[in-house]
Write a protein that holds these residues in place. Structure first.
Motif, PDB file in Angstrom:
ATOM      1  N   SER A   1      34.518  12.609  55.932  1.00  0.00           N
ATOM      2  CA  SER A   1      33.141  13.072  55.753  1.00  0.00           C
ATOM      3  C   SER A   1      32.535  12.519  54.469  1.00  0.00           C
ATOM      4  O   SER A   1      31.407  11.979  54.463  1.00  0.00           O
ATOM      5  CB  SER A   1      33.097  14.604  55.719  1.00  0.00           C
ATOM      6  OG  SER A   1      33.554  15.169  56.927  1.00  0.00           O
TER       7      SER A   1
ATOM      8  N   TYR B   1      29.315  10.007  53.879  1.00  0.00           N
ATOM      9  CA  TYR B   1      28.120  10.348  53.094  1.00  0.00           C
ATOM     10  C   TYR B   1      27.948   9.436  51.879  1.00  0.00           C
ATOM     11  O   TYR B   1      26.826   9.281  51.381  1.00  0.00           O
ATOM     12  CB  TYR B   1      28.159  11.820  52.677  1.00  0.00           C
ATOM     13  CG  TYR B   1      27.961  12.780  53.825  1.00  0.00           C
ATOM     14  CD1 TYR B   1      26.892  12.637  54.706  1.00  0.00           C
ATOM     15  CD2 TYR B   1      28.844  13.836  54.045  1.00  0.00           C
ATOM     16  CE1 TYR B   1      26.703  13.524  55.766  1.00  0.00           C
ATOM     17  CE2 TYR B   1      28.668  14.725  55.089  1.00  0.00           C
ATOM     18  CZ  TYR B   1      27.596  14.560  55.956  1.00  0.00           C
ATOM     19  OH  TYR B   1      27.426  15.435  57.005  1.00  0.00           O
TER      20      TYR B   1
ATOM     21  N   ARG C   1      23.352  13.537  54.663  1.00  0.00           N
ATOM     22  CA  ARG C   1      23.842  14.883  54.371  1.00  0.00           C
ATOM     23  C   ARG C   1      22.717  15.898  54.579  1.00  0.00           C
ATOM     24  O   ARG C   1      22.930  16.970  55.164  1.00  0.00           O
ATOM     25  CB  ARG C   1      24.388  14.949  52.949  1.00  0.00           C
ATOM     26  CG  ARG C   1      25.159  16.204  52.657  1.00  0.00           C
ATOM     27  CD  ARG C   1      26.208  16.023  51.584  1.00  0.00           C
ATOM     28  NE  ARG C   1      27.442  16.706  51.929  1.00  0.00           N
ATOM     29  CZ  ARG C   1      28.630  16.345  51.481  1.00  0.00           C
ATOM     30  NH1 ARG C   1      28.762  15.284  50.711  1.00  0.00           N
ATOM     31  NH2 ARG C   1      29.701  17.037  51.826  1.00  0.00           N
TER      32      ARG C   1
ATOM     33  N   THR D   1      28.129  20.716  56.210  1.00  0.00           N
ATOM     34  CA  THR D   1      27.945  19.280  56.416  1.00  0.00           C
ATOM     35  C   THR D   1      29.285  18.553  56.556  1.00  0.00           C
ATOM     36  O   THR D   1      29.308  17.369  56.921  1.00  0.00           O
ATOM     37  CB  THR D   1      27.161  18.635  55.257  1.00  0.00           C
ATOM     38  OG1 THR D   1      27.955  18.654  54.068  1.00  0.00           O
ATOM     39  CG2 THR D   1      25.843  19.358  55.026  1.00  0.00           C
TER      40      THR D   1
END
Length: 415
Positions: free
Chosen positions: A192, A196, A203, A308
C-alpha cells in the motif's frame, strides 16, 4: 472412466474422466465424484514424460489448452519437455463442481462434502490419474495453492514424483493460519505504501471512496452495496505484476460511472463464479487448526484506523451478509470456520523425500510470504531456489518463470 481424443491445430488433447471416492480411505463411505483432466501434447511429443499442473486457488479449475491468447503463457514452454496434464481439482471445472445448486442439500451436508476437497484428497486423485495414464512417475508444476498441494504430495507419495516445480507455493508448514495472515497484512502494508509513494494523490481518492462506501453509495451491478472492507480488498490486485494498473484505473475513475462500478466488481477477489474460493480459502492454511476467520481476527490496529491501507486475500465474515453471491453460503462458511482441519503436511516426510526440482519464491509476494517460503524450502535442500523480485505472485502466468526453473533444476545457467 472415459477418454476422448481431440486435435486442435498442432496439439493433441486427450480428455480423461475417472470416478473416484469422495472420501479416500473409508471403505464404508460409498459416495463418488468424477475427476477430469486433459492431457496436452505437441505434435511429435506424444512419448514425452508427464507434467501435472496443479492450479492455484483453492477452488479454480485448470486452464484450457487452447492454442491462442487464452492458453496459459507457460504451456508452450512446458510442451517442449512434457506432456502436460491439466487436472481440474475436485469440486471445480468438470470434476464434479461445487456450486449454488448444491445448497439445496442443506448447509451441514454441503460443509461436510467440502471437508473432503482439500489438498490431501487432490493428491489421491492425482495418483489415480497417474496410474490410469500408466505412468510410473511424473513431474508436477504447482502454482500457489497448487504448490501447497505439491507439499501434501511430498508428505505421502513422493516416490511418484520425478521433479517438482513450485511457483509462489511454498506454504508455511506447521504454522497457525494466524501467523500467515498477520504476515500477509505486513506485506499489504508495504504494498500500500509503495503504491501511494508512486501516486500520492490517490490516498485522498481512496478516502473519498471509503466515505461513499460507508454511506452505502457504491452499488455494484449485481446489487452489492460495497462495504469499506470489500472496497479495500481491491488491493489484492497488487499481488500481480500489472495489478497496480487496475488499482490506478479505479482510483482515477468517477465512482458515479458504469465503468467504475463494473471495474470494481471485477477487481475485488472472491467473486461468485467460484464460491469455493471464498468459502474454502482459509482452509488452505489450516494445517491442523480451525481458522475461525483468521484474517479478520489478526487485522492490525493501523489497518482498523487507516482505511486507505489495502487488503489482499483477507476474508471477512461480514461478507456473508453484504455480498449477494456469498449470502447463500453463509451457514456453510460459518460451519467451516469452526471445523478442526486435520494436518496436511508432514515436515519429517517432506524432508526425507529426496525431492528434486526448482521453486520460485517471490520477494514481494503478498499472498504466500517469502519468510515462510524460505523456512519451508529448508526442508527441500535438493529443490533449487530462485528468489526473485522480478515478478509478483502471478509470475508463472506473466513471465518466463517455468523455463528458468527447468534450467535451474537441470543445472543450466538461468536465461
Amino acid at each position: 472412466m472415459s477418454t476422448i481424443v481431440r486435435r486442435l491445430l498442432d496439439l493433441t488433447i486427450e480428455e480423461h474422466t475417472l470416478t473416484v471416492p469422495l472420501v479416500w480411505g473409508d471403505p464404508n463411505d460409498h459416495r463418488t465424484i468424477e475427476i477430469y483432466a486433459s492431457v496436452v501434447a505437441r505434435e511429435g511429443g506424444e512419448a514425452l514424460p508427464y507434467l501435472v499442473f496443479l492450479q492455484g486457488g483453492p477452488g479454480h479449475e485448470a486452464p484450457r489448452p487452447f492454442h491462442s491468447s487464452t492458453s496459459p503463457a507457460w504451456l508452450d514452454d512446458a510442451l517442449k519437455h512434457y506432456r502436460v496434464v491439466l487436472l481440474d481439482q475436485r469440486g471445480t471445472g468438470r470434476s464434479t463442481p461445487v456450486g449454488d445448486q448444491d445448497l439445496a442439500r442443506g448447509a451441514a451436508e454441503v460443509a461436510e462434502h467440502l471437508t473432503h476437497l482439500r489438498a490431501d484428497a487432490i493428491v489421491r486423485d492425482c495418483e489415480a490419474m497417474r496410474e490410469h495414464l500408466g505412468a510410473a512417475t511424473w513431474s508436477v508444476l504447482g502454482q500457489s495453492f497448487g504448490g501447497f498441494t505439491t507439499l501434501a504430495y511430498l508428505s505421502t507419495d513422493a516416490a511418484s514424483l520425478a521433479d517438482v516445480f513450485i511457483t509462489g507455493g511454498l506454504s508455511a508448514v506447521g504454522r497457525h493460519p494466524d501467523d500467515v495472515y498477520a504476515l500477509c497484512y505486513d506485506k499489504m502494508r508495504t504494498a500500500s505504501e509503495r503504491y501511494y509513494r508512486r501516486f500520492p494523490e490517490h490516498r485522498e481518492s481512496m478516502r473519498r471512496l471509503v466515505d461513499l462506501a460507508d454511506a452505502g453509495e457504491i452499488v455494484l451491478p449485481d446489487g452489492e452495496i460495497v462495504s469499506r472492507s470489500r472496497l479495500r480488498s481491491m488491493g489484492s490486485a497488487l499481488g500481480s505484476n500489472e495489478g497496480w494498473q487496475a488499482v490506478w484505473s479505479l482510483l482515477e475513475r468517477d465512482p458515479a460511472t458504469n465503468a467504475f462500478r463494473y471495474d470494481l466488481m471485477n477487481a475485488m477477489p472472491y467473486g461468485g463464479r467460484n464460491p469455493l474460493y471464498f468459502v474454502f480459502h482459509e482452509s488452505s492454511y489450516a494445517d491442523g487448526y480451525a481458522t475461525r476467520w483468521s484474517a479478520e481476527r489478526t487485522e492490525p490496529t493501523d489497518f482498523r484506523e487507516d482505511p486507505t491501507l489495502f487488503t489482499g486475500e483477507h476474508i471477512r465474515s461480514e461478507w456473508t451478509e453484504t455480498v449477494p453471491a456469498f449470502r447463500p453460503w453463509r451457514d456453510v462458511a460459518l460451519t467451516l470456520a469452526e471445523f478442526q482441519w486435520p494436518r496436511t503436511y508432514d515436515a519429517k516426510t517432506i524432508a526425507a523425500s529426496g525431492a528434486t526440482g526448482a521453486a520460485a519464491v517471490y520477494v514481494d509476494d503478498v499472498y504466500v510470504p517469502m519468510e515462510f517460503s524460505l523456512e519451508t524450502a529448508r526442508l527441500l535442500p535438493d529443490v533449487k531456489l530462485w528468489v526473485t523480485s522480478e515478478h509478483e505472485h502471478n509470475g508463472l502466468r506473466s513471465g518466463p518463470v517455468l523455463p528458468r526453473l527447468i534450467d535451474l533444476a537441470h543445472g543450466r545457467r538461468l536465461r
